[in-house]
Design an enzyme around this catalytic site. Structure first.
Site, short mmCIF file in Angstrom:
data_model
loop_
_atom_site.label_atom_id
_atom_site.label_comp_id
_atom_site.label_asym_id
_atom_site.label_seq_id
_atom_site.Cartn_x
_atom_site.Cartn_y
_atom_site.Cartn_z
N HIS A 78 -20.51 28.25 40.60
CA HIS A 78 -21.87 27.88 40.18
C HIS A 78 -22.28 28.59 38.88
O HIS A 78 -22.68 27.90 37.92
CB HIS A 78 -22.86 28.19 41.30
CG HIS A 78 -24.29 28.14 40.89
ND1 HIS A 78 -24.92 26.98 40.48
CD2 HIS A 78 -25.23 29.13 40.82
CE1 HIS A 78 -26.19 27.25 40.18
NE2 HIS A 78 -26.40 28.55 40.38
N GLU A 129 -30.03 39.12 42.83
CA GLU A 129 -30.68 38.54 44.00
C GLU A 129 -29.73 38.41 45.19
O GLU A 129 -30.14 38.63 46.34
CB GLU A 129 -31.25 37.16 43.65
CG GLU A 129 -32.05 36.53 44.77
CD GLU A 129 -32.70 35.22 44.34
OE1 GLU A 129 -33.61 34.77 45.05
OE2 GLU A 129 -32.30 34.67 43.31
N ASP A 130 -28.46 38.07 44.95
CA ASP A 130 -27.54 37.74 46.05
C ASP A 130 -26.46 38.78 46.29
O ASP A 130 -25.70 38.66 47.26
CB ASP A 130 -26.86 36.39 45.77
CG ASP A 130 -27.87 35.24 45.71
OD1 ASP A 130 -28.97 35.41 46.27
OD2 ASP A 130 -27.55 34.21 45.10
#
Length: 714
Positions: A49, A77-78
């Site tokens: 991605h 964030e991840d």
């Protein structure tokens, strides 16, 4: 994945030979390691991605920092990656860009929100995207997510994401002119939200593609021949319009797809602006034009900088077609919007940038000394910086002017919330009501049935709605106070004529005086707008005619006047008139004073030096010559602005000093607090100005007191 990194480097190097290949490779490896073990809904490794997003931005010829941000945009964030780690590895610029994208990713449209809320969300995203590259990365991120949305198993989640895309992100892409991403977002979202309709239109388009395999090239060749015979070199390309644009036109015109005749569009690129108009003339001379379809976006560009000539004609073989005529430079801007300007590296770049007036609205002014290649690096979003956007606890978004406070927010939600607010939690923490709000804050207003707006709130609120609500509440409160004072005055006046103010007498008041209730008359008396003698005359006309009143031997009218003690002993003011000490300067006995008469308020007493008096310079009829009586009031209110050290015992020491000096604290209002100091307004009851000066002098000598002074508008 080394091949993917090399391909990305080659793509960027083609338009920026100075690209730092080592930095790009480090970012590539950093992102892959951070996402190691993570997969997408499709089952593919997650790092597919960010690589796809980075390639989209490289196709738009964006700078290296933007591409690297795309590679790293989900790491904070991840993954277990901090902004400090990104700063250390790639510099503060990239860390700030990643932080901006992370913040935007946490904002989403709530279910059931209306179109106004969607517009507010778009404004919020723009307001939070201080660097335009943050928004470009987010749009590319959303585009790739929409391209793979079919892998999300839950239909309701797909619907929510698609609606958010169509209502927020596609219009944002249009707003900044990135139409290639806009169309990709629209078509992908349309396929989710209107699945059957999208399939019907797509099937019809597929059929037409087969039919138009010969038609479109044939029309293109003929259009090119017409323009070049008119003396202008050009290139022509043709296409069928997208499924979403066709559906939108069907909705707007309320027709079926078969009734649409202009679903073929042709783009003609010519060398210069003058050639655009010359080519248009040749086309209109060769084919009948469709009335009402001509639009000149060259002389009058769209807000996002888009320029082109649009026309509709009955073209070759009687096909109704749409034609766009533009230069290659205009085409680049039409496709990539603000991103297109990064390419302008020639010496005349500043002149070119000035052509696009919309940039002055969208971004900050480009440093005159900087080259155009630094354009995106230095651009700052200016849109909606005069607004802040905050959430209610249930996710509703409220737009307020910059500098608005929690009180403004309370009134914006509902006037009743504003009237009863007594505290606020901002992002889960208790804060003061005067706290200025920031974009994205979640505001939880605390209310209490007994709470009421304070007059001093008007000093810090920004919205007209809040100011109006506060004034209305303060007026109502004053009316109650005037009513209480007026009733007391009337009771005394009635007793003097041996006519106690009882219930039966009060029931006659509305009919006699034309008011709704007795309290309205009491308020008029309290404000000084109705004299008690007049009330007695109207209620007891026989008593007024006989003028019978039993006086003690030797009593005069002057003595009688003295028997009704005024609220404050101030010369020049008739008994019974409401008197208010001005809150702007808090006058004390011993100081020179001036009275200002205001209808509905009575007399407001100011210190003679008060700056507020300037507002009444043109109204001499309101000025009253007043002065303190020799026997001043026992106690009057004064206000101090005080700053204390934030230490245990500081406030207790101040209270002790004031008590020792014969003062009395009636109210304390905290205005600011930090680790070292806290500030507050202190309302004191003192005898006169000399008494206040003594209290101030002793306070100033205390070690806890950083600063103390009278509140004054002087």
């Amino acid at each position: 994945m080394i091949e993917a990194a090399d391909a990305l480097f080659t793509k960027i190097h083609a338009y920026d030979p100075s690209v730092d290949g080592d930095k790009l490779k480090r970012a590539f490896i950093f992102g892959m390691e951070a996402h190691d073990g993570q997969t997408r809904a499709s089952g593919e490794p997650y790092y597919i991605h960010p690589i796809a997003v980075a390639n989209m931005l490289a196709d738009m010829r964006l700078d290296l920092d933007t591409v690297i941000t795309a590679l790293l945009h989900d790491t904070v964030e991840d993954c277990d990656v901090t902004l400090d780690a990104l700063d250390a590895a790639f510099g503060s610029g990239i860390a700030q860009l990643v932080d901006g994208v992370t913040k935007l990713s946490r904002i989403g449209l709530q279910a059931g929100q209306n179109s106004l809320q969607a517009e507010n969300f778009r404004k919020l995203l723009l307001a939070m995207s201080e660097d335009v590259r943050v928004l470009l990365v987010k749009l590319a991120d959303r585009t790739h997510n929409m391209n793979t949305i079919d892998h999300i198993p839950k239909p309701e989640k797909r619907t929510r994401i698609a609606r958010e895309t169509l209502e927020i992100y596609a219009p944002l892409a249009e707003r900044i002119g990135v139409t290639n991403l806009q169309h990709a977002l629209e078509n992908a979202a349309f396929g989710v939200l209107q699945d059957e309709m999208a399939q019907t239109i797509t099937a019809r388009l597929d059929y037409m593609v087969n039919e138009s395999e010969i038609i479109i090239p044939m029309i293109s060749v003929e259009l090119q021949d017409v323009v070049e015979r008119g003396g202008v070199e050009c290139s022509v390309s043709g296409r069928l319009k997208s499924s979403y644009s066709i559906w939108r036109k069907m909705q707007r015109k309320k027709v079926t797809m078969d009734q649409l005749s202009d679903i073929m569009a042709f783009r003609i690129l010519v060398p210069s602006t003058a050639d655009c108009y010359q080519a248009l003339g040749s086309l209109h001379a060769a084919y009948p034009n469709v009335m009402g379809r001509f639009k000149d976006y060259i002389s009058t560009p769209k807000r996002n900088g888009y320029q082109s000539l649009h026309t509709g004609v009955i073209g070759p073989e009687n096909h109704k077609i749409e034609i766009q005529v533009r230069t290659p430079e205009m085409h680049t801007i039409a496709e990539y919007g603000v991103a297109a300007h990064w390419n302008y590296k020639d010496p005349s770049s500043d002149k070119k940038l000035r052509k696009f007036k919309w940039i002055q609205e969208l971004v900050g002014i480009l440093d005159e000394e900087a080259g155009a290649e630094e354009f995106l690096e230095h651009t700052k979003m200016d849109l909606y910086h005069d607004q802040v956007f905050c959430f209610t606890p249930r996710g509703d978004l409220i737009a307020l002017p910059k500098g608005a406070t929690a009180v403004d927010f309370a009134y914006a939600v509902h006037s009743k919330i504003g009237q009863k607010c007594c505290g606020v939690r901002i992002n889960g923490k208790n804060r003061q009501l005067a706290t200025e709000l920031e974009n994205g804050d979640q505001i939880d207003i605390i209310t209490k049935a007994t709470a009421r707006p304070l007059a001093e709130w008007e000093n810090f609120v920004k919205t007209g709605r809040a100011k109006s609500g506060i004034r209305r509440a303060v007026r109502a409160e004053r009316a109650v106070e005037f009513s209480r004072v007026g009733k007391s005055i009337l009771q005394k006046a009635f007793l003097e004529v041996n006519k106690p103010l009882k219930k039966r007498a009060m029931e006659k008041i509305p009919q006699i005086f034309g008011v709704l209730k007795p309290e309205d008359l009491f308020a008029l008396v309290g404000e000084g707008r109705m004299q008690p003698e007049l009330v007695i005359e109207k209620m007891f006309p026989d008593l007024a005619k006989s003028k019978k009143r039993v006086r003690p031997t030797g009593e005069t009218d002057r003595d009688r006047s003295k028997s009704r003690k005024p609220l404050l002993k101030i010369q020049g003011v008739n008994p019974g008139v409401a008197i208010t000490m001005a809150r702007c300067c808090h006058p004390l006995p011993g100081e020179e004073i001036v009275g200002i008469f205001t209808t509905g308020k009575g007399v407001t007493v100011h210190r003679a030096e008060c700056a507020t008096l300037v507002d009444f310079n043109d109204m001499p009829e309101l000025w009253m010559d007043v002065g303190w009586e020799h026997e001043g009031p026992k106690r009057v209110m004064g206000r101090l602005n005080t700053v204390l050290s934030n230490e245990p015992g500081a406030l207790a020491a101040v209270a002790t000093i004031i008590g020792q000096q014969g003062g009395n604290i009636s109210n304390i209002h905290l205005t600011d607090r930090n680790a070292d100091f806290f500030s507050f307004q202190l309302d004191l009851e003192v005898k006169d100005v000399e008494h206040m000066r003594t209290v101030i002098a002793v306070l100033q000598a205390n070690n806890f007191v950083e600063r103390v002074e009278r509140t004054s508008n002087i």
